[in-house]
Each structure stands twice: as structure tokens, then as C-alpha cells.
Design an enzyme around this catalytic site. Structure first.
Site, PDB file in Angstrom:
ATOM      1  N   GLU A 185       3.582  36.015  59.141  1.00 59.42           N
ATOM      2  CA  GLU A 185       4.075  34.905  58.332  1.00 59.42           C
ATOM      3  C   GLU A 185       5.075  34.079  59.138  1.00 59.42           C
ATOM      4  O   GLU A 185       5.799  33.255  58.580  1.00 59.42           O
ATOM      5  CB  GLU A 185       4.676  35.389  57.012  1.00 59.42           C
ATOM      6  N   CYS A 201       4.514  39.708  53.618  1.00 59.68           N
ATOM      7  CA  CYS A 201       4.548  40.993  54.335  1.00 59.68           C
ATOM      8  C   CYS A 201       3.320  41.859  54.082  1.00 59.68           C
ATOM      9  O   CYS A 201       3.181  42.943  54.646  1.00 59.68           O
ATOM     10  CB  CYS A 201       5.791  41.792  53.932  1.00 59.68           C
ATOM     11  N   HIS A 213       6.917  49.582  52.148  1.00 59.01           N
ATOM     12  CA  HIS A 213       7.347  48.368  52.850  1.00 59.01           C
ATOM     13  C   HIS A 213       8.874  48.412  52.899  1.00 59.01           C
ATOM     14  O   HIS A 213       9.533  48.760  51.921  1.00 59.01           O
ATOM     15  CB  HIS A 213       6.874  47.119  52.090  1.00 59.01           C
TER      16      HIS A 213
HETATM   17  P1  HMG Z   1      23.533  41.361  48.913  1.00 56.31           P
HETATM   18  O1  HMG Z   1      24.408  40.185  48.823  1.00 56.31           O
HETATM   19  O2  HMG Z   1      23.799  42.317  50.044  1.00 56.31           O
HETATM   20  O3  HMG Z   1      23.479  42.159  47.512  1.00 56.31           O
HETATM   21  O4  HMG Z   1      22.060  40.884  49.034  1.00 56.31           O
HETATM   22  P2  HMG Z   1      24.454  43.129  46.784  1.00 56.31           P
HETATM   23  O5  HMG Z   1      25.782  42.481  46.605  1.00 56.31           O
HETATM   24  O6  HMG Z   1      23.663  43.538  45.570  1.00 56.31           O
HETATM   25  O7  HMG Z   1      24.685  44.392  47.744  1.00 56.31           O
HETATM   26  C1  HMG Z   1      23.649  45.175  48.240  1.00 56.31           C
HETATM   27  C2  HMG Z   1      23.980  46.650  48.000  1.00 56.31           C
HETATM   28  O8  HMG Z   1      25.188  46.965  48.713  1.00 56.31           O
HETATM   29  C3  HMG Z   1      24.262  47.002  46.546  1.00 56.31           C
HETATM   30  O9  HMG Z   1      23.723  48.301  46.349  1.00 56.31           O
HETATM   31  C4  HMG Z   1      25.772  47.073  46.481  1.00 56.31           C
HETATM   32  O10 HMG Z   1      26.258  47.923  45.447  1.00 56.31           O
HETATM   33  C5  HMG Z   1      26.063  47.672  47.847  1.00 56.31           C
HETATM   34  P3  HMG Z   1      22.763  48.573  45.099  1.00 56.31           P
HETATM   35  O11 HMG Z   1      23.531  48.207  43.897  1.00 56.31           O
HETATM   36  O12 HMG Z   1      21.559  47.660  45.317  1.00 56.31           O
HETATM   37  O13 HMG Z   1      22.408  50.011  45.225  1.00 56.31           O
HETATM   38  N1  HMG Z   1      27.443  47.436  48.301  1.00 56.31           N
HETATM   39  C6  HMG Z   1      28.174  48.361  48.960  1.00 56.31           C
HETATM   40  N2  HMG Z   1      27.909  49.614  49.332  1.00 56.31           N
HETATM   41  C7  HMG Z   1      28.865  50.304  50.032  1.00 56.31           C
HETATM   42  N3  HMG Z   1      30.087  49.781  50.326  1.00 56.31           N
HETATM   43  C8  HMG Z   1      30.392  48.520  49.948  1.00 56.31           C
HETATM   44  C9  HMG Z   1      29.430  47.755  49.229  1.00 56.31           C
HETATM   45  N4  HMG Z   1      29.402  46.501  48.733  1.00 56.31           N
HETATM   46  C10 HMG Z   1      28.182  46.318  48.154  1.00 56.31           C
HETATM   47  N5  HMG Z   1      31.593  48.012  50.240  1.00 56.31           N
HETATM   48  C11 HMG Z   1      19.702  41.017  49.088  1.00 56.31           C
HETATM   49  C12 HMG Z   1      20.981  41.802  49.020  1.00 56.31           C
HETATM   50  C13 HMG Z   1      18.525  41.935  49.060  1.00 56.31           C
HETATM   51  C14 HMG Z   1      19.602  40.083  47.883  1.00 56.31           C
HETATM   52  C15 HMG Z   1      19.735  40.161  50.385  1.00 56.31           C
HETATM   53  O14 HMG Z   1      19.865  41.002  51.502  1.00 56.31           O
HETATM   54  C16 HMG Z   1      18.490  39.332  50.556  1.00 56.31           C
HETATM   55  O15 HMG Z   1      18.359  38.256  49.959  1.00 56.31           O
HETATM   56  N6  HMG Z   1      17.536  39.806  51.405  1.00 56.31           N
HETATM   57  C17 HMG Z   1      16.290  39.125  51.635  1.00 56.31           C
HETATM   58  C18 HMG Z   1      15.292  39.365  50.521  1.00 56.31           C
HETATM   59  C19 HMG Z   1      14.781  40.793  50.491  1.00 56.31           C
HETATM   60  O16 HMG Z   1      14.868  41.529  51.450  1.00 56.31           O
HETATM   61  N7  HMG Z   1      14.155  41.170  49.352  1.00 56.31           N
HETATM   62  C20 HMG Z   1      13.552  42.474  49.223  1.00 56.31           C
HETATM   63  C21 HMG Z   1      12.380  42.476  48.264  1.00 56.31           C
HETATM   64  S1  HMG Z   1      11.206  41.196  48.661  1.00 56.31           S
HETATM   65  C22 HMG Z   1      10.284  41.848  49.983  1.00 56.31           C
HETATM   66  O17 HMG Z   1      10.350  42.997  50.253  1.00 56.31           O
HETATM   67  C23 HMG Z   1       9.451  40.893  50.765  1.00 56.31           C
HETATM   68  C24 HMG Z   1      10.051  40.423  52.078  1.00 56.31           C
HETATM   69  O18 HMG Z   1       9.955  41.445  53.038  1.00 56.31           O
HETATM   70  C25 HMG Z   1       9.366  39.162  52.547  1.00 56.31           C
HETATM   71  C26 HMG Z   1       7.857  39.076  52.532  1.00 56.31           C
HETATM   72  O19 HMG Z   1       7.123  39.688  51.787  1.00 56.31           O
HETATM   73  O20 HMG Z   1       7.400  38.257  53.317  1.00 56.31           O
HETATM   74  C27 HMG Z   1      11.515  40.083  51.940  1.00 56.31           C
END
Ligand code: HMG
Length: 392
Positions: free
Chosen positions: A79, A111, A233
């Protein structure tokens, strides 16, 4: 006749971004990345490394001259392609010197693409048992600096040789797919980085897993007890861990649950150091499992969950072949540790650099001496690649 993965190779870039450094620079708690996302490092690709050089390098690491004479189909799933018309597979076919009477093309659905490619390869070998198909999953995942997705970027390629009587894994006839038209992650033609509804994408991933797994179990009358490992994945390993917990069968004996958990831990080792490589992420997880598990044995069944935003999900399984470990590497983690760490300013410059073309569509590049294949120039809008004779 069994059909499956006879060889599997991997390539990534020679540069690494340590996520502790990124956290410090962005003013976030490093544990948010190491524990919140379960990530440690990301591979950073320079402009001379693209999905074609990475794909060719991954394939070169596994193919013999005999394979190159026997391959009659090359499929590249990506992609982050370099051209809207010409397929990356055609460039790679040429760079590898595969015999001319082959079909080469690119395939896309976020993906998920490589999973569709594997199924097509399987059908092709079923029809022409002497055929070998080269399936490459190659991507560079860029979300942009200072974006929520920044720590989940990455670069890498997986190459798989599909044949009859495979020496690593044999596929089963049990694929169950699901399509749902959602906007969780997408990249319009005019944008170099994707638009992402981050939290929504994680919900779609987990819900696709749960509903496809339920359909898979119901159609094939199987349950988790029938499998030695579950590969997911891996956009970032923490999401897969959530998925694992979601589908874990608590009625299984403790020791069987422990085997599944141990194998899950082994399946995320490489991704924790490479990041998201989109189409290749699931298969990097599979490679990590195969090369690091201490309990897999011949006949064990592995189930795989493929997810591509947009969205298409698929669950399918494969059986471990006797002697599989002889086709694999034992030094992959050490090799990853040899990548050159980059500072944050260097990463920001290197990873997001765009070719500056002159008025005739020319640009020249340098600094590719340690790559296996390299993009050396763009000449009148044509990308020019070389195989580096003796990478440093
Ligand atoms: P973010 O801002 O890191 O989200 O974005 P968050 O604030 O929810 O924090 C993530 C985790 O860190 C949470 O854990 C927090 O609690 C924890 P959870 O509640 O999920 O268990 N956290 C901490 N832990 C320890 N110490 C701390 C602390 N602070 C917070 N101090 C997000 C996360 C996934 C939204 C971002 O990284 C993103 O937008 N990523 C890109 C999209 C993505 O990967 N999506 C996955 C599903 S889609 C997919 O798989 C397809 C893809 O591969 C593309 C394709 O198909 O082509 C993406």
C-alpha cells in the site's frame, strides 16, 4: 498434494529509531510506547530504500538460481507503491533475474493484500503443481512526525516462496474472509501519509477479529484448543495482545493457555523492533514465531488473522512441516541489533525526504553502499535500481 510456504525471507532498512529517544523528544512517557503499545524500535528507510529494494532484498535472501528459473508468478502486495501504473513486481522480477515467462503484478487492500496473494498463489500451484510463486509483502509505513501514529511507523518486506511439498508450512483449506466498508485508515492519491481514525481503527480490528473468528470456528467446527499458536496482524503488538485476550478460551487447561501465550510473545519479537510494515506485519509475526518458539513441532496448527483497514479481515490456518527450522535463520535478532541508530533530527529528515526532481525529471541519490538493492537515481521520471555488488 500439500501447498504452502517453502521459504520465507525478510529485509528491513539499515537504520533504527529507538522509541525511548522519540518519547523523550516528544515529551511523552517512554512507558506509553514500551508498555502502552509494546514497541521498542522502528526501522527507518532512507530515500534510496523503497518497497522495491526491500522486496528484492527479502526475496534475494531466500531464492536459489533454480528457484528463479521455476518461479512463474510474482505478486507484490503493498500500500506504499512507487507508481500508479507499473507494478513493483515487474521491477523486482527484473532485479532478481527471474525467467521471463512469468506473470508479475501488484495487489492492494491495505495491510490485507498479501493474504489474498497467498490464496491466489495456492490456487495457481494447485492448478500447475510444478509452479513456484513468489509472494512479497513490502511496505514503508509513514504517518508523519508529531502524529499519534508516529510511534507505529516502520519499514520492511517479507518474501514467501509458495510451492507444492513446502518445507515450512502447509496451508489448510479453511479461509474465512470478511469485508466491511469503513473509514478507519485510508490514503487518498494526493496524500503521502494516511488519514487515520485511530481509536475507531482499533475497534474495527478487534471487532473484525471477534466476528471472523466466531464464523471460522462455527464453519470449521474448531476452537482454540486445536491450535498451537495464533498469529495476528501487528500494527503494534499491544493491539494484538488485546485481540489474544479477547479470543482466549479460559476453559482450556492452564498449560495449553500458557503455550498460546508463550507463542504469542515469540510472535511479536521482530515487530517490536521493526514497527508496522503493513502488508508484511502478519508474516513478520509468523516468522518471529517460527524462528523463536521453543515448543513448535511438526503437525502443529497455526491460525493467522489478517486485517487490512477499509476493511478486509481473513482467518486461515497452516500446519508446521517436519524439519521447518532448517529453512529459517537463528541470527535475526542479532542482525536487527546491527542497524544504525538515528537521532530524531536525522530520522525526521531521512524518513520524510522527497525526491527533488529537476525540470527534466532527474534526481540523483547517494549513500546506499550498505544496501542490497538501491534506488540510485530518477532519470526522466524513471526509477533506476541497482544491486549493490558488495554491501558494506
Ligand atoms: P495513542 O495516542 O498512543 O493512544 O494512539 P492512547 O492514548 O490510547 O495510548 C495507547 C496505550 O498506551 C493505551 O493502552 C494507554 O492506556 C497506554 P490501552 O488502554 O490501549 O491498553 N498508556 C500508557 N501505558 C503505560 N504508561 C503510560 C501510558 N500512557 C498511555 N504512561 C493509536 C494509539 C493506535 C490510536 C495510534 O498509535 C494510531 O493512530 N496508530 C495508527 C493506527 C493503528 O495502528 N491502528 C490499528 C488498527 S488498524 C490496522 O491495524 C491497519 C493498519 O495496519 C493499516 C492498514 O491496514 O493498512 C494500521
Amino acid at each position: 498434494m500439500t501447498i504452502g510456504i517453502d521459504k520465507i525471507g525478510f529485509a528491513t532498512s539499515n537504520y533504527v529509531l529507538k522509541l525511548d529517544d522519540l518519547a523523550e523528544k516528544r515529551g511523552i512517557d517512554p512507558e506509553k510506547l514500551s508498555k502502552g503499545l509494546l514497541l521498542k524500535e522502528l526501522s527507518i528507510a532512507p530515500i534510496t530504500e523503497d518497497i522495491i529494494t526491500l522486496g528484492a532484498s527479502a526475496a534475494e535472501s531466500i531464492l536459489s538460481e533454480k528457484d528463479k528459473q521455476e518461479i512463474d508468478m510474482v505478486i507484490v502486495a503493498t500500500e506504499s507503491g512507487t507508481d500508479q501504473s507499473k507494478a513493483a513486481a515487474v521491477f523486482i522480477h527484473g532485479l532478481l533475474g527471474i525467467q521471463p515467462f512469468a506473470r508479475s503484478f501488484e495487489i492492494k487492500e491495505a495491510c490485507y493484500g498479501a493474504t489474498a496473494a497467498l490464496d491466489y498463489a495456492k490456487l495457481h500451484v494447485k492448478q500447475y503443481p510444478q509452479s513456484k510463486v513468489l509472494v512479497i509483502a513490502s511496505d514503508i509505513a509513514k504517518y508523519g512526525a508529531h502524529t499519534p501514529g508516529e510511534p507505529t511507523q516502520g519499514a520492511g518486506s517479507i518474501a514467501m516462496l509458495i510451492s507444492q511439498n513446502p518445507r515450512i508450512l502447509s496451508f489448510n483449506e479453511d479461509n474465512v474472509a470478511q469485508t466491511r466498508d469503513v473509514m478507519d485508515f485510508w490514503r487518498p492519491n494526493y496524500s503521502t501519509t494516511p488519514f487515520v481514525n485511530g481509536i475507531y481503527s482499533t475497534q474495527q480490528y478487534l471487532d473484525s477479529l471477534k466476528s471472523t473468528w466466531a464464523e471460522y470456528q462455527q464453519r470449521h467446527k474448531v476452537s482454540l484448543k486445536d491450535f498451537a499458536a495464533y498469529c495476528f496482524h501487528l500494527p503494534y503488538p499491544k493491539l494484538a495482545l488485546k485481540g489474544m485476550k479477547k479470543i482466549m478460551d479460559k476453559t482450556l487447561p492452564e498449560d495449553q493457555q500458557q503455550i498460546l501465550k508463550d507463542n504469542f510473545d515469540k510472535s511479536i519479537l521482530y515487530s517490536q523492533k521493526v514497527g508496522n510494515i503493513y502488508t508484511g506485519s502478519l508474516f513478520l509475526g509468523l516468522l518471529s514465531l517460527l524462528e523463536n518458539s521453543d515448543n513448535l513441532k511438526a503437525g502443529d496448527k497455526i491460525v493467522l488473522f489478517s486485517y487490512g483497514s477499509g476493511a478486509v479481515a481473513e482467518i486461515f490456518s497452516a500446519n508446521v512441516v517436519d524439519g521447518y527450522e532448517q529453512q529459517l535463520s537463528t541470527t535475526r535478532l542479532q542482525e536487527l541489533d546491527q542497524r544504525l541508530p538515528v537521532s530524531i533530527p536525522d530520522y525526521e529528515q531521512m524518513f520524510f525526504e522527497e525526491a527533488q526532481l529537476d525540470e527534466n525529471g532527474n534526481a540523483y541519490f547517494s549513500g546506499y553502499e550498505n544496501q542490497v538493492y538501491a534506488l540510485t537515481e530518477i532519470a526522466e521520471h524513471q526509477r533506476k535500481y541497482i544491486k549493490v555488488e558488495k554491501p558494506l
